[in-house]
Design a protein around this motif. Structure first.
Motif, PDB file in Angstrom:
ATOM      1  N   ARG A  61       0.839  -1.199   0.000  1.00 49.08           N
ATOM      2  CA  ARG A  61       0.000   0.000   0.000  1.00 49.08           C
ATOM      3  C   ARG A  61       0.873   1.248   0.000  1.00 49.08           C
ATOM      4  O   ARG A  61       1.843   1.318   0.761  1.00 49.08           O
ATOM      5  N   VAL A  62       0.510   2.199  -0.849  1.00 51.10           N
ATOM      6  CA  VAL A  62       1.307   3.423  -0.978  1.00 51.10           C
ATOM      7  C   VAL A  62       0.376   4.625  -1.113  1.00 51.10           C
ATOM      8  O   VAL A  62      -0.753   4.500  -1.597  1.00 51.10           O
ATOM      9  N   PRO A  63       0.844   5.804  -0.696  1.00 53.41           N
ATOM     10  CA  PRO A  63       0.043   7.016  -0.908  1.00 53.41           C
ATOM     11  C   PRO A  63       0.101   7.430  -2.375  1.00 53.41           C
ATOM     12  O   PRO A  63       1.123   7.263  -3.046  1.00 53.41           O
ATOM     13  N   THR A  73      -5.031   6.051  -0.740  1.00 56.92           N
ATOM     14  CA  THR A  73      -4.108   4.947  -0.513  1.00 56.92           C
ATOM     15  C   THR A  73      -4.375   3.896  -1.576  1.00 56.92           C
ATOM     16  O   THR A  73      -5.496   3.384  -1.675  1.00 56.92           O
ATOM     17  N   SER A  75      -2.881   0.359  -3.900  1.00 59.19           N
ATOM     18  CA  SER A  75      -2.090  -0.856  -3.720  1.00 59.19           C
ATOM     19  C   SER A  75      -1.483  -1.309  -5.040  1.00 59.19           C
ATOM     20  O   SER A  75      -2.064  -1.091  -6.098  1.00 59.19           O
TER      21      SER A  75
END
Length: 365
Positions: A61-63, A73, A75
């Protein structure tokens, strides 16, 4: 005896993994001795990351930025040096916080996810496109990776496809972290970037574009192509995801492959198919679109190549027996065979699907 259950999602009711679980339970109810293996699949659109995770990839998960710039958020899925990035995770229609923004929506969030995957060491990026909210020619994707799009005064253009009409200079010197990276585009769209069959004319109205908006966006995409790669603009698939296909091929050097073909390879479908006596696939609606490269048709085709029969389950089926046979399906079963009320089919999809799978098992095992 082994059965491979390899469905796509039932959009609006069940994920591909949930479909596979319900089908597996129904098969076991009817034929307890049968070995059932599940492999949820996708064709590069919504659910692609979920399918990869179900096949053993790790979710990261990344911003990222949503289609109108709001923080979200998102993925991606990773295994070894391969990252699976699903455009809809950051730039999909479902990410819009309000009404559609056909002139200003951006693919920058997809670039945020790609950048994160590259920074984490991925050398192969599989980009699944589908469900895009934007028609920006992939300009947002590239700016997130370091490109600069400037107007005649040297100012950076604002997000969105409409602004591309003011492009005066394209600076790619800031693209970083791409050396040696291999990009693959998973898509079944064969539209060019612009023109009557282009991204704006064919898909713009689905993203809220008016007739005037479509003309504005088409002209802007044509102008954009003159800077980023006019020779690629006519290539099949350049119009995928509002032109993200164009940017990926023209600037990132991406190779395009049919989505389901690429995903089946990635998910290890051939290995899962070994020793299977029957394959069960499906999606929410079996219709004309299914025959145009959707996941169930790809699964049926791959099964037929090994001489293994394939049956389909769905929420509803609009294909004739002739169409089904031509696509490689031995039979098709729909929730509407059991429950004519569409609302109940959506609300009770899992138990109905379990019953449907029991019926299929009794007929084919």
């Amino acid at each position: 005896m082994k059965v491979l259950v390899a469905p796509d999602k039932f959009k609006g009711s069940l994920s591909a993994a949930e479909v596979a679980s319900a089908v597996a339970a129904g098969l076991a109810d009817a034929r307890p001795a049968v070995v059932v293996e599940t492999l949820p699949v996708a064709d590069g659109g919504d659910g692609t990351v979920d399918a990869a995770v179900a096949a053993g990839f790790r979710r990261v998960r990344v911003p990222a930025r949503g289609p109108t710039g709001e923080p979200v958020t998102a993925s991606y899925a990773v295994r070894g040096d391969t990252a699976v990035v699903e455009l809809a995770e950051a730039s999909g229609l479902h990410r819009l916080p309000g009404p559609p923004a056909p002139l200003t929506a951006t693919s920058a969030g997809t670039g945020d996810v790609v950048a994160a995957a590259l920074a984490a060491g991925s050398g192969r990026i599989v980009l699944g496109v589908g469900g895009s909210a934007c028609t920006d020619g992939g300009a947002g994707l590239l700016t997130a990776l370091g490109a600069r799009l400037l107007d005649s005064a040297g100012r950076e253009l604002p997000p969105g496809g409409a602004a591309l009409s003011r492009l005066a200079a394209l600076d790619l010197s800031g693209l970083s972290g791409l050396s040696g990276a291999d990009f693959e585009l998973a898509s079944d769209v064969d539209n060019p970037l612009h023109g009557p069959r282009g991204a704006a004319h064919v898909y713009g109205p689905q993203k809220g574009a008016s007739r005037d908006d479509v003309e504005t966006l088409d002209a802007a995409l044509r102008h954009w192509a003159s800077f980023a790669g006019a020779e690629v603009a006519e290539r099949p698939g350049a119009g995928a995801a509002g032109g993200v296909g164009f940017a990926a091929m023209a600037v990132l050097g991406a190779r395009m492959r049919p989505g389901i073909e690429l995903l089946l390879d990635l998910l290890g479908f051939d290995a899962a198919l070994a020793d299977a006596s029957l394959v069960v696939t499906g999606e929410g609606s079996l219709d004309e679109q299914t025959l145009s490269g959707k996941a169930p048709a790809g699964v049926a085709r791959a099964a037929a190549a090994k001489g293994i029969p394939c049956v389909a389950v769905s929420g509803r089926c609009e294909l004739s027996s002739v169409d089904l046979a031509a696509a490689g399906f031995s039979a098709a079963y729909a929730l509407t065979d059991l429950e004519p009320d569409p609302a109940r089919c959506l609300a009770e999809a899992a138990p109905l699907l379990r019953r449907l799978a029991r019926r299929a098992a009794l007929a084919h095992l």
